[in-house]
Design a protein around this motif. Structure first.
Motif, PDB file in Angstrom:
ATOM      1  N   GLY A  17      47.275  41.821  32.095  1.00 37.07           N
ATOM      2  CA  GLY A  17      45.938  41.334  32.415  1.00 37.07           C
ATOM      3  C   GLY A  17      45.682  41.275  33.916  1.00 37.07           C
ATOM      4  O   GLY A  17      44.605  41.673  34.375  1.00 37.07           O
ATOM      5  N   VAL A  18      46.656  40.792  34.691  1.00 42.64           N
ATOM      6  CA  VAL A  18      46.428  40.728  36.138  1.00 42.64           C
ATOM      7  C   VAL A  18      46.392  42.129  36.742  1.00 42.64           C
ATOM      8  O   VAL A  18      45.690  42.376  37.732  1.00 42.64           O
ATOM      9  CB  VAL A  18      47.485  39.850  36.842  1.00 42.64           C
ATOM     10  CG1 VAL A  18      47.407  38.417  36.358  1.00 42.64           C
ATOM     11  CG2 VAL A  18      48.885  40.406  36.687  1.00 42.64           C
ATOM     12  N   THR A  19      47.136  43.074  36.155  1.00 36.57           N
ATOM     13  CA  THR A  19      47.037  44.465  36.610  1.00 36.57           C
ATOM     14  C   THR A  19      45.641  45.015  36.324  1.00 36.57           C
ATOM     15  O   THR A  19      45.041  45.699  37.166  1.00 36.57           O
ATOM     16  CB  THR A  19      48.094  45.340  35.914  1.00 36.57           C
ATOM     17  OG1 THR A  19      49.406  44.808  36.164  1.00 36.57           O
ATOM     18  CG2 THR A  19      48.040  46.774  36.420  1.00 36.57           C
ATOM     19  N   LEU A  20      45.121  44.707  35.140  1.00 41.37           N
ATOM     20  CA  LEU A  20      43.749  45.100  34.812  1.00 41.37           C
ATOM     21  C   LEU A  20      42.749  44.471  35.773  1.00 41.37           C
ATOM     22  O   LEU A  20      41.757  45.101  36.166  1.00 41.37           O
ATOM     23  CB  LEU A  20      43.406  44.686  33.379  1.00 41.37           C
ATOM     24  CG  LEU A  20      43.749  45.636  32.243  1.00 41.37           C
ATOM     25  CD1 LEU A  20      43.349  45.004  30.916  1.00 41.37           C
ATOM     26  CD2 LEU A  20      43.066  46.970  32.429  1.00 41.37           C
ATOM     27  N   VAL A 231      36.648  45.549  30.776  1.00 45.62           N
ATOM     28  CA  VAL A 231      36.753  44.266  31.471  1.00 45.62           C
ATOM     29  C   VAL A 231      35.493  43.996  32.284  1.00 45.62           C
ATOM     30  O   VAL A 231      34.949  42.883  32.269  1.00 45.62           O
ATOM     31  CB  VAL A 231      38.001  44.253  32.386  1.00 45.62           C
ATOM     32  CG1 VAL A 231      37.956  43.056  33.335  1.00 45.62           C
ATOM     33  CG2 VAL A 231      39.271  44.203  31.554  1.00 45.62           C
ATOM     34  N   THR A 232      35.022  45.005  32.998  1.00 42.53           N
ATOM     35  CA  THR A 232      33.830  44.853  33.835  1.00 42.53           C
ATOM     36  C   THR A 232      32.613  44.466  33.003  1.00 42.53           C
ATOM     37  O   THR A 232      31.841  43.574  33.383  1.00 42.53           O
ATOM     38  CB  THR A 232      33.551  46.168  34.588  1.00 42.53           C
ATOM     39  OG1 THR A 232      34.671  46.481  35.419  1.00 42.53           O
ATOM     40  CG2 THR A 232      32.304  46.062  35.432  1.00 42.53           C
ATOM     41  N   VAL A 233      32.442  45.111  31.863  1.00 46.91           N
ATOM     42  CA  VAL A 233      31.286  44.844  31.012  1.00 46.91           C
ATOM     43  C   VAL A 233      31.412  43.482  30.336  1.00 46.91           C
ATOM     44  O   VAL A 233      30.458  42.696  30.296  1.00 46.91           O
ATOM     45  CB  VAL A 233      31.129  45.961  29.963  1.00 46.91           C
ATOM     46  CG1 VAL A 233      30.051  45.603  28.948  1.00 46.91           C
ATOM     47  CG2 VAL A 233      30.788  47.285  30.642  1.00 46.91           C
ATOM     48  N   VAL A 234      32.595  43.174  29.811  1.00 51.65           N
ATOM     49  CA  VAL A 234      32.791  41.904  29.102  1.00 51.65           C
ATOM     50  C   VAL A 234      32.711  40.726  30.063  1.00 51.65           C
ATOM     51  O   VAL A 234      32.100  39.697  29.759  1.00 51.65           O
ATOM     52  CB  VAL A 234      34.157  41.910  28.369  1.00 51.65           C
ATOM     53  CG1 VAL A 234      34.498  40.520  27.848  1.00 51.65           C
ATOM     54  CG2 VAL A 234      34.128  42.908  27.217  1.00 51.65           C
ATOM     55  N   GLY A 235      33.298  40.848  31.242  1.00 51.13           N
ATOM     56  CA  GLY A 235      33.294  39.741  32.199  1.00 51.13           C
ATOM     57  C   GLY A 235      31.932  39.491  32.817  1.00 51.13           C
ATOM     58  O   GLY A 235      31.622  38.367  33.196  1.00 51.13           O
ATOM     59  N   GLY A 238      29.612  42.438  38.416  1.00 47.20           N
ATOM     60  CA  GLY A 238      29.496  41.762  39.696  1.00 47.20           C
ATOM     61  C   GLY A 238      30.204  40.427  39.776  1.00 47.20           C
ATOM     62  O   GLY A 238      30.235  39.803  40.840  1.00 47.20           O
ATOM     63  N   SER A 239      30.804  39.953  38.683  1.00 50.00           N
ATOM     64  CA  SER A 239      31.440  38.635  38.658  1.00 50.00           C
ATOM     65  C   SER A 239      32.954  38.760  38.768  1.00 50.00           C
ATOM     66  O   SER A 239      33.603  39.324  37.884  1.00 50.00           O
ATOM     67  CB  SER A 239      31.078  37.897  37.358  1.00 50.00           C
ATOM     68  OG  SER A 239      31.835  36.707  37.230  1.00 50.00           O
ATOM     69  N   ILE A 240      33.522  38.234  39.859  1.00 47.25           N
ATOM     70  CA  ILE A 240      34.976  38.216  40.021  1.00 47.25           C
ATOM     71  C   ILE A 240      35.612  37.280  39.001  1.00 47.25           C
ATOM     72  O   ILE A 240      36.632  37.598  38.389  1.00 47.25           O
ATOM     73  CB  ILE A 240      35.349  37.785  41.450  1.00 47.25           C
ATOM     74  CG1 ILE A 240      34.932  38.871  42.445  1.00 47.25           C
ATOM     75  CG2 ILE A 240      36.847  37.529  41.565  1.00 47.25           C
ATOM     76  CD1 ILE A 240      35.654  40.175  42.268  1.00 47.25           C
ATOM     77  N   ARG A 241      35.000  36.117  38.809  1.00 49.18           N
ATOM     78  CA  ARG A 241      35.526  35.180  37.822  1.00 49.18           C
ATOM     79  C   ARG A 241      35.507  35.794  36.434  1.00 49.18           C
ATOM     80  O   ARG A 241      36.478  35.688  35.672  1.00 49.18           O
ATOM     81  CB  ARG A 241      34.695  33.887  37.833  1.00 49.18           C
ATOM     82  CG  ARG A 241      35.146  32.867  36.793  1.00 49.18           C
ATOM     83  CD  ARG A 241      34.339  31.593  36.860  1.00 49.18           C
ATOM     84  NE  ARG A 241      32.908  31.845  36.699  1.00 49.18           N
ATOM     85  CZ  ARG A 241      32.015  30.876  36.444  1.00 49.18           C
ATOM     86  NH1 ARG A 241      32.416  29.627  36.353  1.00 49.18           N
ATOM     87  NH2 ARG A 241      30.736  31.168  36.302  1.00 49.18           N
ATOM     88  N   GLY A 242      34.414  36.474  36.100  1.00 49.06           N
ATOM     89  CA  GLY A 242      34.322  37.124  34.803  1.00 49.06           C
ATOM     90  C   GLY A 242      35.361  38.211  34.638  1.00 49.06           C
ATOM     91  O   GLY A 242      35.958  38.355  33.571  1.00 49.06           O
ATOM     92  N   ALA A 243      35.597  38.992  35.705  1.00 50.39           N
ATOM     93  CA  ALA A 243      36.613  40.050  35.640  1.00 50.39           C
ATOM     94  C   ALA A 243      37.989  39.462  35.398  1.00 50.39           C
ATOM     95  O   ALA A 243      38.780  40.005  34.614  1.00 50.39           O
ATOM     96  CB  ALA A 243      36.589  40.870  36.929  1.00 50.39           C
ATOM     97  N   PHE A 244      38.290  38.334  36.035  1.00 48.32           N
ATOM     98  CA  PHE A 244      39.617  37.727  35.877  1.00 48.32           C
ATOM     99  C   PHE A 244      39.805  37.194  34.459  1.00 48.32           C
ATOM    100  O   PHE A 244      40.833  37.453  33.816  1.00 48.32           O
ATOM    101  CB  PHE A 244      39.798  36.599  36.891  1.00 48.32           C
ATOM    102  CG  PHE A 244      41.156  35.954  36.849  1.00 48.32           C
ATOM    103  CD1 PHE A 244      42.270  36.631  37.311  1.00 48.32           C
ATOM    104  CD2 PHE A 244      41.314  34.677  36.336  1.00 48.32           C
ATOM    105  CE1 PHE A 244      43.525  36.036  37.266  1.00 48.32           C
ATOM    106  CE2 PHE A 244      42.558  34.083  36.294  1.00 48.32           C
ATOM    107  CZ  PHE A 244      43.671  34.759  36.754  1.00 48.32           C
ATOM    108  N   VAL A 245      38.825  36.458  33.972  1.00 49.42           N
ATOM    109  CA  VAL A 245      38.926  35.890  32.626  1.00 49.42           C
ATOM    110  C   VAL A 245      39.000  37.005  31.577  1.00 49.42           C
ATOM    111  O   VAL A 245      39.840  36.980  30.670  1.00 49.42           O
ATOM    112  CB  VAL A 245      37.728  34.957  32.338  1.00 49.42           C
ATOM    113  CG1 VAL A 245      37.712  34.528  30.869  1.00 49.42           C
ATOM    114  CG2 VAL A 245      37.774  33.733  33.245  1.00 49.42           C
ATOM    115  N   ALA A 246      38.120  38.000  31.703  1.00 46.77           N
ATOM    116  CA  ALA A 246      38.104  39.091  30.734  1.00 46.77           C
ATOM    117  C   ALA A 246      39.388  39.909  30.800  1.00 46.77           C
ATOM    118  O   ALA A 246      39.910  40.347  29.769  1.00 46.77           O
ATOM    119  CB  ALA A 246      36.897  39.991  30.989  1.00 46.77           C
ATOM    120  N   ALA A 247      39.925  40.126  32.003  1.00 49.60           N
ATOM    121  CA  ALA A 247      41.159  40.908  32.139  1.00 49.60           C
ATOM    122  C   ALA A 247      42.331  40.206  31.462  1.00 49.60           C
ATOM    123  O   ALA A 247      43.122  40.840  30.749  1.00 49.60           O
ATOM    124  CB  ALA A 247      41.457  41.148  33.614  1.00 49.60           C
TER     125      ALA A 247
END
Length: 290
Positions: A17-20, A231-235, A238-247
């Protein structure tokens, strides 16, 4: 599933996930700020791995290879942005997809000409080749823990940069309303170039860290690019927080899905999850726009 196997797979999922996230962070900012669909992100991921593997073989130093891979990936991303991609910011998404897909084909053939079709070996550094006990009866590779730690550190540093600095304020302003940010004096072209270079460096870092865990070969960035787009779409674009949670969510679900479910269903579950989330939250979990 035993407790030991569950913990091991959970760690694998978080590490994946963190790699994603490293892949998705730059992708979501480029999409969110520039409204640019950049399929070359997978190529830049591959570039980081190839450069790091080659430099490590030549110098014998994994640290030098790491620096070379990150800087080389960032430089390639910046070069592409300045020479080709900035001409497509105002064009349709179809044009963006076509030009970046064309660049994927060009660089795949170029890499095959330079490095050949045989995967490169990128062994785990000697000092990181051991195991540590993380739970009674569960030993986990030191290198995977390093990957996990680096990913979490970058996530925290990027979150602090975006939310607590002036540069981050410009990034958030650009992601929310590009025209207004430009009218208020933000150098949008410089911002675009900096974000593109930083996102490319993160993708290169993800690629080189994955090198010792997977094969360093032409096309290695394509599968993870697809997941990074999810990940980009689900999070939320433009949201870094969303990218992290989704990843993290997708990394864990993908890992357990491949372990517990038949192969076809395990590969499909991520896309089913994306469809369900978008059915209820069409702009993603942490939408920036609107």
């Amino acid at each position: 599933m035993s407790v030991a196997l569950f913990i091991e797979q959970l760690m694998n999922g978080v590490q994946f996930g963190v790699t994603l996230f490293l892949m998705s962070a730059g992708l979501t900012l480029v999409f969110g700020i520039m409204n640019m669909i950049n399929l070359t992100h997978g190529t830049i991921y591959m570039t980081g791995a190839f450069l790091a593997a080659t430099i490590t073989q030549v110098t014998g130093s994994f640290v030098v290879g790491l620096l070379g891979g990150v800087l080389g990936a960032g430089a390639l991303g910046l070069t592409l942005e300045m020479t080709v991609l900035r001409r497509f910011y105002a064009r349709s998404h179809l044009d963006q997809v076509l030009v970046t897909f064309g660049l994927i084909l060009v660089f795949s053939d170029l890499f095959r000409m330079i490095w050949g079709p045989v995967p490169l070996l990128m062994p785990v550094p000697h000092g990181l080749a051991g195991f540590v006990t993380i739970f009674p009866g569960v030993e986990y590779p030191v290198y995977r823990i390093l990957v996990l730690g680096v990913g979490l550190f970058v996530a925290l540093a990027l979150y602090f940069l975006v939310t607590h600095t002036r540069a981050g304020m410009w990034v958030r302003a650009g992601a929310s309303d590009r025209e207004t940010a430009q009218a208020l004096g933000v150098n949008v072209q410089l911002l675009f170039a900096a974000v593109f270079a930083a996102g490319s460096a993160f993708a290169g870092l993800a690629g080189l860290m994955a090198g010792p865990l997977t094969a360093v070969q032409v096309g290695m960035g394509d599968p993870i690019l697809i997941l990074a787009l999810v990940v980009t779409v689900v999070g939320g674009v433009g949201s870094i927080r969303g990218a992290f949670v989704a990843a993290l969510m997708i990394g864990v679900i993908d890992t357990f899905g491949r372990v517990l479910l038949p192969a076809a269903l395990g590969s499909m579950i991520i896309f089913v999850l994306m469809a369900v989330i978008l059915a209820f939250r069409p702009k993603g979990l942490f939408a920036v726009h609107g």
